[in-house]
Enzyme design. Structure first.
Site, mmCIF file in Angstrom:
data_model
loop_
_atom_site.group_PDB
_atom_site.id
_atom_site.type_symbol
_atom_site.label_atom_id
_atom_site.label_comp_id
_atom_site.label_asym_id
_atom_site.label_seq_id
_atom_site.Cartn_x
_atom_site.Cartn_y
_atom_site.Cartn_z
ATOM 1 N N ASP A 7 0.641 -1.233 -0.088
ATOM 2 C CA ASP A 7 -0.191 -0.268 0.243
ATOM 3 C C ASP A 7 0.618 0.892 0.165
ATOM 4 O O ASP A 7 1.676 1.180 0.883
ATOM 5 C CB ASP A 7 -1.122 -0.225 0.470
ATOM 6 C CG ASP A 7 -1.993 -1.540 1.214
ATOM 7 O OD1 ASP A 7 -1.661 -2.244 0.747
ATOM 8 O OD2 ASP A 7 -2.477 -1.110 2.094
ATOM 9 N N ASP A 129 -15.134 -5.608 -0.726
ATOM 10 C CA ASP A 129 -15.377 -5.509 1.163
ATOM 11 C C ASP A 129 -15.722 -5.921 1.570
ATOM 12 O O ASP A 129 -16.778 -5.015 1.927
ATOM 13 C CB ASP A 129 -14.392 -4.261 1.234
ATOM 14 C CG ASP A 129 -12.812 -4.178 0.179
ATOM 15 O OD1 ASP A 129 -12.359 -5.450 -0.334
ATOM 16 O OD2 ASP A 129 -12.613 -3.051 -0.100
#
Length: 245
Positions: A7, A129
Site C-alpha cells: 500500500d 470488501d
C-alpha cells in the site's frame, strides 16, 4: 497463488489497520526494491494499492506506479479509489495488467459493467470488501469502508456474471490488518457457490498456516501485505506452501 501486496501513501510503503488512515504504520522501504524482492522470490503477480489516490483522486500516484511497472517483470494489479474510465485507461496504458474496482461497482454498477464489455474481464478485478452481519449476510462496504453499500456480495456477483466476471478480491473487513487469520469459511462458501470465478482472499494473514488454510478453502489466490512487511515469513516460503499455478 501468492500475490504480495504493498500500500502506498505519497510514495511511502504503509499499512493501515482496518482501512483507517489514522492507524497507519510507515515502513522505511523503497517500493521498487520491495516489489523486486517479492518478484525475485517467485511472485508472478503483485498487488499495489494507491491509498493517496483512494482519498484524493487528484493526487493519484500514477507516475510512481508507471515507474514500478517499468521496473518489474511481474504482472501488476492496481487498486485504490478508481472512480472513472479515464483512470482505468491511464492504468492500462502504463502497463498495469488488471485494475481493481471497489466502491464504484456498488454505486455505479452499469458503468462498471460497460468497462467489462470494453476492456474485457481479464483486465478488471472486483474488490468486494465485506462486513458480515449477525445473520451471516455478506454486506459490501464502500468508500474506504466508511459506509455500508447495502448490497450483498452475492447480488453483485450475479450482476457481473453475465459480463464474464473472472476475478474478485474479497476481504473480510474485520480481519484486515489484524494478523488474526483469514476467514476461511467465507472463502469456502463463495468458492463453492461460484467456482467459475478466481477468488482472491485478503485480510488477516499472519502465518504459513493461514496461507495453507486459504489454499485449502478453494480460493485461487491470496493477497499478503503486512505479514511479509514484518517478516513473519517470506514470499519464497509462501510459494512453497502454495505454488503458483
Amino acid at each position: 497463488m501468492i500475490i504480495p501486496a504493498i500500500d502506498l501513501i505519497e510514495g511511502q510503503v504503509v499499512r493501515l489497520y482496518q482501512g483507517d488512515y489514522k492507524q497507519k504504520t510507515t515502513f522505511d522501504l523503497s517500493p521498487l526494491s520491495q516489489l523486486k524482492s517479492y518478484q525475485d522470490q517467485g511472485a508472478s503477480w503483485l498487488h499495489i494499492v494507491d491509498l493517496t489516490g483512494a482519498k484524493d483522486p487528484d493526487k493519484r500516484q500514477t507516475n510512481l506506479i508507471a515507474d514500478l511497472v517499468d521496473g518489474l517483470d511481474a504482472n501488476i494489479q492496481v487498486g485504490g479509489g478508481i472512480r472513472s474510465e479515464a483512470q482505468v485507461i491511464e492504468l492500462l496504458d502504463i502497463g498495469v495488467k488488471r485494475v481493481v474496482i471497489g466502491s464504484l461497482a456498488v454505486k455505479e454498477t452499469a458503468l462498471v459493467q460497460s468497462w467489462f464489455e470494453k476492456y474485457g474481464a481479464e483486465a478488471i478485478c472486483l474488490a468486494l470488501d465485506v462486513n458480515i452481519d449477525e445473520q451471516g449476510e455478506k454486506i459490501v462496504a464502500v468508500s474506504g469502508w466508511q459506509s455500508g453499500g447495502g448490497k450483498t456480495l452475492e447480488s453483485l456477483v450475479e450482476a457481473f456474471k453475465p459480463y464474464g466476471l473472472k476475478h474478485a478480491l474479497v476481504t473480510d473487513i474485520s480481519r484486515d490488518g489484524t494478523l488474526q487469520g483469514a476467514n476461511t469459511q467465507l472463502y469456502r462458501e463463495i468458492a463453492s457457490s461460484y467456482p467459475q470465478i478466481k477468488w482472491q482472499a485478503s485480510g488477516g494473514i499472519a502465518s504459513l498456516d493461514d496461507v495453507a488454510a486459504v489454499r485449502d478453502s478453494g480460493a485461487n489466490g491470496i493477497i499478503i501485505g503486512k505479514a511479509l512487511l514484518i517478516e513473519n515469513f517470506n514470499v519464497e516460503q509462501a510459494i512453497t506452501c502454495w505454488p503458483n499455478s
